[in-house]
Motif scaffolding. Structure first.
Motif, PDB file in Angstrom:
ATOM      1  N   SER A  19       9.919  -9.071 -13.224  1.00  0.00           N
ATOM      2  CA  SER A  19       9.140 -10.022 -12.413  1.00  0.00           C
ATOM      3  C   SER A  19      10.030 -10.814 -11.464  1.00  0.00           C
ATOM      4  CB  SER A  19       8.361 -10.991 -13.309  1.00  0.00           C
ATOM      5  OG  SER A  19       7.312 -10.323 -13.951  1.00  0.00           O
ATOM      6  N   LEU A  22      10.816  -8.561  -8.541  1.00  0.00           N
ATOM      7  CA  LEU A  22       9.680  -8.451  -7.626  1.00  0.00           C
ATOM      8  C   LEU A  22       9.533  -9.712  -6.783  1.00  0.00           C
ATOM      9  CD1 LEU A  22       7.045  -6.703  -9.915  1.00  0.00           C
ATOM     10  CD2 LEU A  22       8.531  -5.660  -8.195  1.00  0.00           C
ATOM     11  N   GLY A  29       3.490  -8.239  -8.747  1.00  0.00           N
ATOM     12  CA  GLY A  29       3.408  -7.228  -9.791  1.00  0.00           C
ATOM     13  C   GLY A  29       2.062  -6.545  -9.880  1.00  0.00           C
ATOM     14  N   VAL A  34       6.306   0.163 -11.312  1.00  0.00           N
ATOM     15  CA  VAL A  34       7.741   0.041 -11.509  1.00  0.00           C
ATOM     16  C   VAL A  34       8.239   1.094 -12.494  1.00  0.00           C
ATOM     17  CG1 VAL A  34       9.614  -1.475 -12.267  1.00  0.00           C
ATOM     18  CG2 VAL A  34       7.623  -2.450 -11.095  1.00  0.00           C
ATOM     19  N   ARG A  43       2.672  -2.891 -16.635  1.00  0.00           N
ATOM     20  CA  ARG A  43       2.423  -4.133 -15.901  1.00  0.00           C
ATOM     21  C   ARG A  43       2.456  -5.334 -16.844  1.00  0.00           C
ATOM     22  NH1 ARG A  43      -1.490  -2.318 -12.826  1.00  0.00           N
ATOM     23  NH2 ARG A  43      -0.107  -1.958 -11.099  1.00  0.00           N
ATOM     24  N   LEU A  46       6.150  -6.733 -17.398  1.00  0.00           N
ATOM     25  CA  LEU A  46       7.019  -7.111 -16.282  1.00  0.00           C
ATOM     26  C   LEU A  46       7.788  -8.406 -16.550  1.00  0.00           C
ATOM     27  CD1 LEU A  46       4.764  -6.288 -13.195  1.00  0.00           C
ATOM     28  CD2 LEU A  46       6.579  -4.876 -14.203  1.00  0.00           C
TER      29      LEU A  46
END
Length: 66
Positions: A19, A22, A29, A34, A43, A46
């Motif tokens: 995270s 990102l 996200g 990813v 997800r 993250l």
């Protein structure tokens, strides 16, 4: 710490997560898939997935159309 995202080096502070990466890249996200060192990152994970120096990440933006 330095990781590689889509072939480009990215420097991050100490104990960064996916995270954090990102956010540093200006990506949310919710719209990015990813892969870390060849394995997908869910997800939901993250925020909890800590990066390590030398990690290689592939980031793919989800695109919707109609």
């Amino acid at each position: 710490m330095r990781v590689t995202a889509n072939g480009d080096p990215v420097d991050l502070a100490g104990e960064a997560t996916v995270s954090d990466l990102l956010a540093a890249l200006g990506l949310g996200g919710k719209w990015v898939l990813v892969e870390r060192n060849g394995s997908p990152v869910r997800r939901a994970d993250l925020d909890a997935t800590r990066l390590e120096d030398g990690d290689r990440l592939e980031l793919v933006r989800a695109v919707a159309g109609g």
